[in-house]
Write an enzyme that holds these catalytic residues in place. Sequence first.
Site, mmCIF file in Angstrom:
data_model
loop_
_atom_site.group_PDB
_atom_site.id
_atom_site.type_symbol
_atom_site.label_atom_id
_atom_site.label_comp_id
_atom_site.label_asym_id
_atom_site.label_seq_id
_atom_site.Cartn_x
_atom_site.Cartn_y
_atom_site.Cartn_z
ATOM 1 N N LYS A 92 -2.911 -6.437 10.783
ATOM 2 C CA LYS A 92 -3.640 -5.910 9.622
ATOM 3 C C LYS A 92 -4.115 -7.054 8.716
ATOM 4 O O LYS A 92 -5.271 -7.085 8.288
ATOM 5 C CB LYS A 92 -2.697 -4.985 8.847
ATOM 6 N N LYS A 104 7.972 -6.830 7.547
ATOM 7 C CA LYS A 104 8.318 -5.484 7.067
ATOM 8 C C LYS A 104 9.799 -5.447 6.759
ATOM 9 O O LYS A 104 10.573 -6.232 7.308
ATOM 10 C CB LYS A 104 8.003 -4.424 8.134
ATOM 11 N N ASN A 219 1.829 8.676 -1.971
ATOM 12 C CA ASN A 219 0.879 7.826 -2.696
ATOM 13 C C ASN A 219 -0.471 7.766 -1.986
ATOM 14 O O ASN A 219 -1.520 8.000 -2.601
ATOM 15 C CB ASN A 219 1.490 6.426 -2.854
ATOM 16 N N SER A 356 -2.614 -6.230 -2.632
ATOM 17 C CA SER A 356 -1.389 -7.027 -2.768
ATOM 18 C C SER A 356 -1.748 -8.514 -2.760
ATOM 19 O O SER A 356 -1.195 -9.309 -3.532
ATOM 20 C CB SER A 356 -0.440 -6.756 -1.603
HETATM 21 N N1 GLU Z 1 3.212 -1.062 2.910
HETATM 22 C C1 GLU Z 1 1.811 -1.339 2.899
HETATM 23 C C2 GLU Z 1 1.292 -1.450 4.308
HETATM 24 O O1 GLU Z 1 1.871 -0.951 5.233
HETATM 25 C C3 GLU Z 1 1.446 -2.504 2.020
HETATM 26 C C4 GLU Z 1 2.026 -3.835 2.380
HETATM 27 C C5 GLU Z 1 1.766 -4.922 1.357
HETATM 28 O O2 GLU Z 1 1.104 -4.684 0.379
HETATM 29 O O3 GLU Z 1 2.279 -6.028 1.601
HETATM 30 O O4 GLU Z 1 0.234 -1.966 4.534
#
Ligand code: GLU
Length: 427
Positions: A92, A104, A219, A356
């Site tokens: 991603k 993660k 959210n 982020s």
């Molecule tokens: N938990 C979100 C995701 O799966 C955001 C991760 C982040 O902002 O580092 O993309």
Amino acid sequence: MPETLLSDANQRLEKALRYVTMDPDVAARLHYPKASLIVSIPVRMDNGTLRVFQGYRVRYDDSRGPTKGGVRYHPSVTLDEVQSLAFWMTFKCAVLNLPFGGAKGGITLNPKELSKFELERLTRGYVDAIADFIGPDIDIPAPDVYTNAMVMGWMMDQYSIIRRQITPAVVTGKPVTMGGSLGRETATAMGAFFVMQTAMQRLGQNPANTTVAVQGFGNAGSIIAELLSKAGYRVVAVSDSKGGVYAKKGLDIPSIRRFKEASRGLKAVYCEGSVCNIVEHDVITNEELLELDVDVLVPAALENQITKDNADRIRARYIFEVANGPVTSDADEILNRKGIQVFPDILTNAGGVTVSYFEWVQNRSGSYWPLEKVNRKLEQSMNAETDHIWAIAQELSVDLRTAAYIHALNRLGEAISARGTREFYLT
Ligand code: GLU
């Protein structure tokens, strides 16, 4: 389905590798997580007893920068799940060209069973346990399933206590008064909305004639449902973990959101609440929602929702993966055969990590951006990468997920190869 979530995730990598000429070192590296930490977190409960929780943090790959990814609090959290979520974060971040690798974290628990005091102690205990594994230049946590800005604030505070210096850039998704970015809370949904708008334009699909079902009302799910309904799409079904509602004419999403916030459950919306009277609706299960005859299906809950067992019954024309990993790799094959286009998670839900990144940049520069700038830059990034992936899919005649993996792999491959490949050493 393959034995583990991670091996399922790796199948996407295998498929994309068939279309790119890549040094074998790259594939060799990307098949394994760099480091996986398992911790036990003892927590003093409100009634005086001690409970020990199991937590994880996985740093999958850092060849493009410090690793990045959320922390989830959920009963189904396992090491395998966290590793595959960290794998997806790696791709991603590369899809969005962010200078981050993937990570993660998670704690196995049902957060609804804990008081706020217990949740705070658990969160601070988790940070104590992983403090040497994270840092603004090492690994930066963020919110994910059942964690939010307040939890991120506790994390940043605890890390700052440990390091004896205020360190806002160690965590993103914080409250704005603690160095959070404007627009972070809505970012995942906003990003998905931009992807959807670009896609709909290209597909010549008019919002007013487009019916949408959204699975998950957290959210991401609740905000995307509202953005879509405000943009004129007909959102006919929504659900949360307890079930959902369907109305052919479309649902009044802003009222449902307000009601859900007040009542803490969608169930109240359709069982007791006044919103029931706004529009006639049927009560449906999560499984039924997935199989509705709609134009667009938005899975925005957890992974593994569309598998080889139900893929044949999916009737939507387009799927936008706002959740991480809602479609398994064997289901992908079935959906492709049926001509259902899937806009993959590593693009569609990347708005969250993109903002982020903006938050991390603001923390490090000490200069804070207005909301318009955050949203404008988010839109630019999402649209540019959607166009890129669309072009790859056309050029190579591959599905959008494979195109997204190819796009990410090219960037990851360059970063890994720049450190020296077997070609360099052996010739
Ligand atoms: N938990 C979100 C995701 O799966 C955001 C991760 C982040 O902002 O580092 O993309």
